[in-house]
Enzyme design. Structure first.
Site, PDB file in Angstrom:
ATOM      1  N   CYS A  94       0.816  -1.209   0.000  1.00 33.53           N
ATOM      2  CA  CYS A  94       0.000   0.000   0.000  1.00 33.53           C
ATOM      3  C   CYS A  94       0.860   1.274   0.000  1.00 33.53           C
ATOM      4  O   CYS A  94       1.499   1.563  -0.995  1.00 33.53           O
ATOM      5  CB  CYS A  94      -0.979  -0.032   1.178  1.00 33.53           C
ATOM      6  SG  CYS A  94      -2.472   0.963   0.936  1.00 33.53           S
ATOM      7  N   ARG A 129     -13.315   5.027  -2.567  1.00 28.12           N
ATOM      8  CA  ARG A 129     -12.143   4.243  -2.197  1.00 28.12           C
ATOM      9  C   ARG A 129     -12.271   2.806  -2.694  1.00 28.12           C
ATOM     10  O   ARG A 129     -13.372   2.275  -2.851  1.00 28.12           O
ATOM     11  CB  ARG A 129     -11.967   4.231  -0.675  1.00 28.12           C
ATOM     12  CG  ARG A 129     -11.566   5.549  -0.085  1.00 28.12           C
ATOM     13  CD  ARG A 129     -11.398   5.433   1.425  1.00 28.12           C
ATOM     14  NE  ARG A 129     -10.253   4.605   1.775  1.00 28.12           N
ATOM     15  CZ  ARG A 129      -9.000   5.056   1.856  1.00 28.12           C
ATOM     16  NH1 ARG A 129      -8.734   6.335   1.597  1.00 28.12           N
ATOM     17  NH2 ARG A 129      -8.015   4.255   2.197  1.00 28.12           N
ATOM     18  N   HIS A 195      -3.592  -6.018   1.970  1.00 21.62           N
ATOM     19  CA  HIS A 195      -3.361  -6.231   3.398  1.00 21.62           C
ATOM     20  C   HIS A 195      -3.842  -7.641   3.725  1.00 21.62           C
ATOM     21  O   HIS A 195      -4.112  -8.439   2.846  1.00 21.62           O
ATOM     22  CB  HIS A 195      -4.141  -5.200   4.212  1.00 21.62           C
ATOM     23  CG  HIS A 195      -3.748  -3.788   3.914  1.00 21.62           C
ATOM     24  ND1 HIS A 195      -2.590  -3.207   4.381  1.00 21.62           N
ATOM     25  CD2 HIS A 195      -4.374  -2.822   3.180  1.00 21.62           C
ATOM     26  CE1 HIS A 195      -2.519  -1.950   3.968  1.00 21.62           C
ATOM     27  NE2 HIS A 195      -3.581  -1.693   3.233  1.00 21.62           N
TER      28      HIS A 195
END
Length: 242
Positions: A94, A129, A195
Site C-alpha cells: 500500500c 475508495r 493487506h
C-alpha cells in the site's frame, strides 16, 4: 545470507504498520524457521539508519502524513536503495508500495518523489475508495497460486515499462486503473495493495522471497494446514454474493 542466518528488516514500524502489516515480517521469519534457518530480524524505526546488508526488507501501509515522512526519510537515508543495489529483496504494501515508485501524491495534495525502485507512478483517485476483498491471478512467471487479500486505498497506480503487474484481478480493484492490474514487481522488488496481512493469506509469496534471498529453486516442505485453511476461508467468503 550471512553466517548468522537470514537477515530480515521491518522498515519504519512507527510510521508504516497499518492493518496488521507487521504480520508479514512475522510470517517470513516463521516460514524460514520452519525450514531450520536461523533468522536475524531487525525492526528499524524512522529515526534509525536502514542497514544495507540485509536479505529481505518488508514495508507496510500507513496514513498519508506518515507516508510522506517515511518517503522523505528513506530518500535522505539512502540505505534501502543501496540494499537493492546489493541484491536485497523488498516486499511492500500500500503506502510502502507507492513510496517505492517514482512518484505519488502526498497528504498536501502535491506530487512527491519516491525511491524509484519500482517503475510505477501513483495518483489519488477522485472516485470512491477501493475497499474489500481481492482475488487475483499472480503473474505466471512467478509460479504462485492466486492472490487473496484485502484492499483499502484511494490511490491509483500506473505500472510503467520497467515493471510488471504482480497480478490480474478477478475480484476487486487492485491498482485502481481499470486495466485489471494489481501491484507491480521487477526482479527483486515487489509491491501490492493487499493487506491481510497478505503473507499470512499467501505464504507461498513469503517462501518465494526466501528462495530469492537464498538463491535456491526450492525449500523443504512444511505443514501448511493452517495457512491453507485460512486461504480457503477467505477465498470462499470473498466469493459469496453481497
Amino acid at each position: 545470507m550471512s553466517d548468522t542466518g537470514l537477515r530480515v528488516v521491518w522498515v519504519y514500524p512507527d510510521l508504516l504498520s497499518t492493518y496488521g502489516d507487521q504480520g508479514n515480517a512475522l510470517v517470513v521469519e516463521r516460514r524460514a524457521q520452519q525450514r531450520g534457518l536461523a533468522v536475524q530480524r531487525t525492526d528499524v524505526r524512522s529515526d534509525q539508519q536502514v542497514p544495507t546488508s540485509a536479505d529481505i526488507y518488508l514495508i507496510g501501509g500507513g496514513e498519508d502524513r506518515p507516508q510522506r515522512l517515511a518517503a522523505e526519510r528513506l530518500l535522505r537515508d539512502g540505505g534501502l536503495s543501496r540494499a537493492v543495489d546489493n541484491g536485497a529483496i523488498i516486499f511492500s504494501v500500500c503506502a510502502g508500495y507507492q513510496i517505492l515508485g517514482r512518484e505519488f501524491v502526498n497528504d498536501l495534495g502535491e506530487p512527491q518523489r519516491g525511491l524509484g525502485l519500482l517503475d510505477v507512478v501513483s495518483t489519488r483517485g477522485e472516485a470512491e475508495r477501493c475497499v474489500g476483498d481481492v482475488l487475483a491471478d499472480i503473474d505466471g512467471e512467478l509460479g504462485l497460486p492466486e492472490l487473496t487479500g484485502f484492499e483499502n486505498h484511494q490511490g491509483i497506480t500506473h505500472v510503467g515499462p520497467g515493471a510488471r503487474p504482480l497480478a490480474r484481478v478477478r475480484l476487486g480493484k487492485g491498482n485502481g486503473t481499470g486495466d485489471g492490474t494489481e501491484g507491480a514487481w521487477n526482479d527483486t522488488v515487489f509491491g501490492t495493495y493487499m493487506h491481510g496481512p497478505v503473507l499470512a493469506r499467501n505464504p507461498q509469496i513469503a517462501d518465494h522471497l526466501i528462495k530469492l534471498a537464498l538463491d535456491v529453486n526450492a525449500l523443504p516442505s512444511v505443514n501448511d494446514q493452517w495457512y491453507e485453511a485460512l486461504r480457503k476461508e477467505r477465498i470462499s467468503a470473498a466469493l459469496q454474493p453481497a
